[in-house]
Design an enzyme around this catalytic site. Structure first.
Site, mmCIF file in Angstrom:
data_model
loop_
_atom_site.group_PDB
_atom_site.id
_atom_site.type_symbol
_atom_site.label_atom_id
_atom_site.label_comp_id
_atom_site.label_asym_id
_atom_site.label_seq_id
_atom_site.Cartn_x
_atom_site.Cartn_y
_atom_site.Cartn_z
ATOM 1 N N VAL A 180 4.401 1.724 -0.345
ATOM 2 C CA VAL A 180 5.442 2.087 -1.325
ATOM 3 C C VAL A 180 6.060 3.404 -0.877
ATOM 4 O O VAL A 180 5.367 4.431 -0.801
ATOM 5 C CB VAL A 180 4.837 2.250 -2.739
ATOM 6 C CG1 VAL A 180 5.909 2.772 -3.709
ATOM 7 C CG2 VAL A 180 4.287 0.921 -3.240
ATOM 8 N N HIS A 194 13.608 12.400 4.837
ATOM 9 C CA HIS A 194 12.332 11.861 5.359
ATOM 10 C C HIS A 194 12.215 10.376 5.027
ATOM 11 O O HIS A 194 11.841 9.545 5.848
ATOM 12 C CB HIS A 194 11.210 12.671 4.711
ATOM 13 C CG HIS A 194 9.875 12.416 5.293
ATOM 14 N ND1 HIS A 194 8.753 12.257 4.507
ATOM 15 C CD2 HIS A 194 9.459 12.278 6.570
ATOM 16 C CE1 HIS A 194 7.703 12.053 5.291
ATOM 17 N NE2 HIS A 194 8.106 12.050 6.528
HETATM 18 O O1 LIG Z 1 3.544 5.497 2.356
HETATM 19 C C1 LIG Z 1 4.248 6.499 2.216
HETATM 20 N N1 LIG Z 1 4.216 7.488 3.157
HETATM 21 C C2 LIG Z 1 4.983 8.596 3.013
HETATM 22 N N2 LIG Z 1 4.906 9.546 3.967
HETATM 23 C C3 LIG Z 1 3.819 9.609 4.927
HETATM 24 C C4 LIG Z 1 4.123 8.804 6.199
HETATM 25 O O2 LIG Z 1 4.116 7.418 5.914
HETATM 26 C C5 LIG Z 1 3.041 9.062 7.262
HETATM 27 O O3 LIG Z 1 1.782 8.709 6.738
HETATM 28 C C6 LIG Z 1 3.030 10.539 7.692
HETATM 29 O O4 LIG Z 1 4.349 10.901 8.084
HETATM 30 C C7 LIG Z 1 2.071 10.775 8.847
HETATM 31 O O5 LIG Z 1 2.414 9.959 9.932
HETATM 32 C C8 LIG Z 1 5.836 8.741 1.898
HETATM 33 N N3 LIG Z 1 6.674 9.858 1.717
HETATM 34 O O6 LIG Z 1 6.698 10.796 2.565
HETATM 35 O O7 LIG Z 1 7.429 9.936 0.696
HETATM 36 C C9 LIG Z 1 5.846 7.691 0.921
HETATM 37 O O8 LIG Z 1 6.569 7.726 -0.108
HETATM 38 N N4 LIG Z 1 5.053 6.612 1.110
#
Ligand SMILES: O=c1[nH]c(NC[C@H](O)[C@H](O)[C@H](O)CO)c([N+](=O)[O-])c(=O)[nH]1
Length: 212
Positions: free
Chosen positions: A136, A144
């Site tokens: 989600v 981002h």
């Molecule tokens: O699964 C998610 N990862 C998110 N970020 C983490 C990303 O998926 C990675 O785990 C992280 O960048 C490390 O690689 C989210 N946001 O940043 O909003 C999110 O809403 N949902």
């Protein structure tokens, strides 16, 4: 109505011989859990997938979904080939399996079966027939969100096409939490629809298509 006829298969399909992998994230966990439960229950109750044939793994976030799907698929394919090796002696089925895995033995046919294949190691020898990637993403105040959504959707598509195993895109890309709750069937008004249900049916349908 444009969407008429585009609904996922709602008829019962025979998923009794299928093995399915669900990879889910640990962000927005209550919503993710609702989606996972919807997919799992639908596969078991509507399509007769055996509970023990649904493997559930988790990753930190959506960006990690494609890598985990790729790697867990590869391992399942290698174990299946090793298992088959046990059955037919020394022919090495791993030959020609382009799994980009350094551990894949690429020696000429006739190499002895790898030890893992002969020790009756725990766990199934059946490769996964489909993968459901569940996450989600909820937009924050920066770009981002856009970058992750694009990378994750392209990555998940690629794992499916490269592996030849269907990978269901079960990632909600929402502008706010209310949208996500509704698409997991968790909204207060109870008017939502749990998309996990559709992903479970889609996984069974695409796995059967792959096995035709
Ligand atoms: O699964 C998610 N990862 C998110 N970020 C983490 C990303 O998926 C990675 O785990 C992280 O960048 C490390 O690689 C989210 N946001 O940043 O909003 C999110 O809403 N949902």
């Amino acid at each position: 109505d444009f969407h008429k006829g585009l609904e996922p298969a709602t008829t019962t399909q025979d998923g009794s011989a299928l093995r399915i992998l669900i990879v889910h994230t640990r962000w927005n966990t209550a919503i993710v859990q609702g989606l996972v439960d919807g997919a799992r229950k639908t596969m078991i109750e509507q399509h007769n997938v055996k509970p023990e044939n649904i493997v559930i793994e988790s990753v930190p976030g959506a960006y990690e979904l494609p890598f985990a799907a790729k790697k867990l698929l590869e391992v399942s394919q290698i174990r299946a080939a090793e298992g088959a090796n046990d059955l037919i002696g020394n022919v090495n089925l791993l030959d020609g399996l382009n799994l980009n895995s350094p551990t894949t033995t690429t020696t000429s046919a006739g190499a002895p079966p790898t030890s893992a294949g002969t020790t009756g190691a725990k766990g199934s020898r059946q490769a996964f027939d489909a993968v459901i990637c569940i996450g989600v993403l909820i937009k924050g105040s920066t770009m981002h969100f856009e970058y992750i959504c694009e990378a994750v959707s392209q990555g998940i598509m690629r794992v499916g096409l490269d592996s030849g195993v269907p990978v269901i895109f079960g990632v909600l890309t929402c502008l706010n939490e209310e949208q996500a709750l509704s698409r997991a069937g968790l909204d207060k008004a109870g008017k939502g629809h749990n998309h996990g249900i559709d992903w479970g049916s889609g996984a069974v349908e695409m796995a059967l298509l792959k096995n035709r």
